[in-house]
Design an enzyme around this catalytic site. Sequence first.
Site, PDB file in Angstrom:
ATOM      1  N   LEU A  14      67.512  77.394  86.950  1.00  0.00           N
ATOM      2  CA  LEU A  14      66.490  78.107  87.725  1.00  0.00           C
ATOM      3  C   LEU A  14      66.784  79.597  87.647  1.00  0.00           C
ATOM      4  O   LEU A  14      67.751  80.076  88.227  1.00  0.00           O
ATOM      5  CB  LEU A  14      66.501  77.648  89.193  1.00  0.00           C
ATOM      6  N   GLY A  15      65.984  80.348  86.877  1.00  0.00           N
ATOM      7  CA  GLY A  15      66.211  81.783  86.671  1.00  0.00           C
ATOM      8  C   GLY A  15      66.862  82.017  85.331  1.00  0.00           C
ATOM      9  O   GLY A  15      67.799  81.296  84.942  1.00  0.00           O
ATOM     10  N   GLY A  17      67.540  85.491  84.094  1.00  0.00           N
ATOM     11  CA  GLY A  17      67.691  86.941  84.017  1.00  0.00           C
ATOM     12  C   GLY A  17      69.068  87.290  83.473  1.00  0.00           C
ATOM     13  O   GLY A  17      69.556  86.648  82.537  1.00  0.00           O
ATOM     14  N   LYS A 208      78.992  88.893 100.850  1.00  0.00           N
ATOM     15  CA  LYS A 208      80.235  88.392 100.254  1.00  0.00           C
ATOM     16  C   LYS A 208      81.356  88.345 101.300  1.00  0.00           C
ATOM     17  O   LYS A 208      82.156  87.398 101.323  1.00  0.00           O
ATOM     18  CB  LYS A 208      80.636  89.274  99.079  1.00  0.00           C
TER      19      LYS A 208
END
Length: 435
Positions: A14-15, A17, A208
């Site tokens: 999914l994706g 890039g 994070k």
Amino acid sequence: MTAAPPVPLRVALLGCGTVGSAVLRLIEDQADDLTARIGRPVEVVGIAVRRPAHHPDVPQHLLTTDAAALVARDDVDLVVEVIGGIEPARSLMYAAFASGKSVVSANKALLAEDGPALHAAAAEAGVDLYYEAAVAGAIPLLRPLRESLAGDQLRRVVGIVNGTTNYILSRMAETGAGFAEALAEATELGYAEADPTADVDGFDAAAKAAILASLAFHTPVSSADVYREGISAVSATDVARAAEIGCTVKLLAICERVPNGAGTDTVAVRVHPAMIPTTHPLAAVGGAFNAVFVEAEAAGQLMFYGQGAGGEPTASAVLGDLVAVARNRVAGASGQGPTGYADLAIRPMAETPTRYHVSLDVADRPGVLAAVAQEFARQDVSISTVRQTGRGDAATLVIVTHSAPDAALSATIAALRDMPAVRGVTSVLRVEGLS
Ligand SMILES: NC(=O)c1ccc[n+]([C@@H]2O[C@H](COP(=O)([O-])OP(=O)(O)OC[C@H]3O[C@@H](n4cnc5c(N)ncnc54)[C@H](O)[C@@H]3O)[C@@H](O)[C@H]2O)c1
Ligand SMILES: N[C@@H](CCO)C(=O)O
Ligand code: NA
């Protein structure tokens, strides 16, 4: 009679890039090794993207704009989510779990917002949710915290966890590059988030930090619990003042387990720029590199260092997780998720002890230094050093405090700004690691 070839593990990507395209490349390049390491081949059977025309190098028959339909397909075993952001990534993950599929993700924003609920859904379905790439890119950090250090007591985790801002601050310090120029370079190199304000304003580092604190202290911590300041207010003056006292400016994520006044442990998590001595190991972390210090009671100090951003380094962590969840799938097992049993309270930033470096332009006349010192004393803030340089009827005062509750320090700065003798507060930054 020859044995039937092993059935592939079928992956939905999914994706596609910066990270997704590197994941696809590594899966293709390392197909034989992955098969040997997992025991079954890995095959990407579909790739969800927003604009297929932007992906001419990818096998066109694999592309789809319907990520939900891809996740739901019966011929998908595992899901790799590298779209980013909250929706549709969250719904897609829940859909994957509901249909018995493990998920590997690089999505710190989502994990820091909704980690406990996502883990509960994965556990209920008996599948895995792994996300090593979400924090400090290629650096193996989450698995060491979750597994290798599971027998120790962690007190502090402090690090540089955003490559884009570290790149910008390094360029500003080393070459005098402007902020906008350095950000453009970081974006070009694939380090920055789709919306770079997530990096610049500290949201990425805060997410994070929340994930790190949750794992380190076995307690739920979300992005909303993290005190956050980005680097957009860090000026050339701040960088120059830091150099004058042998320091450099870094965006730090600081997670601490600390007792409150009643002796009960609490968790304090903050992200803000700080001056640190150039002799500090974190000061040498340049460019898009990340580094994280862990202080544990039995292990002592540990340092993790490496590439925190960029397509290939991040894809390395995604593939490590993919191998782990694929092995679990082959074994019919699932890994242990994080434990939130400690359930510690969050200590507010106002009560957290910090130290400040303050630079003031003041009128150079008798009594001004005493009046300035008086404002610190009024808030019970002790001064460590004062340096004055004169120029005509004006002077610059550079003050470093001892540690005091952050609220007392910020109240002092507000009072200094209102003093007629103070012509300007030209630099205010917290200081970490000074003796
Ligand atoms: N770039 C890095 O260095 C890095 C490092 C660590 C983690 N991450 C994380 O990895 C994830 C991906 O980051 P990236 O830099 O590759 O982002 P990117 O913007 O380069 O890629 C995102 C991809 O998702 C696709 N996409 C967006 N919405 C979609 C939708 N609704 N359906 C299907 N596809 C959709 C886009 O078409 C694109 O292919 C993010 O969670 C990011 O935080 C990135
Ligand atoms: N934008 C992030 C990517 C890695 O998570 C960074 O600059 O560190
Ligand atoms: Na990592």
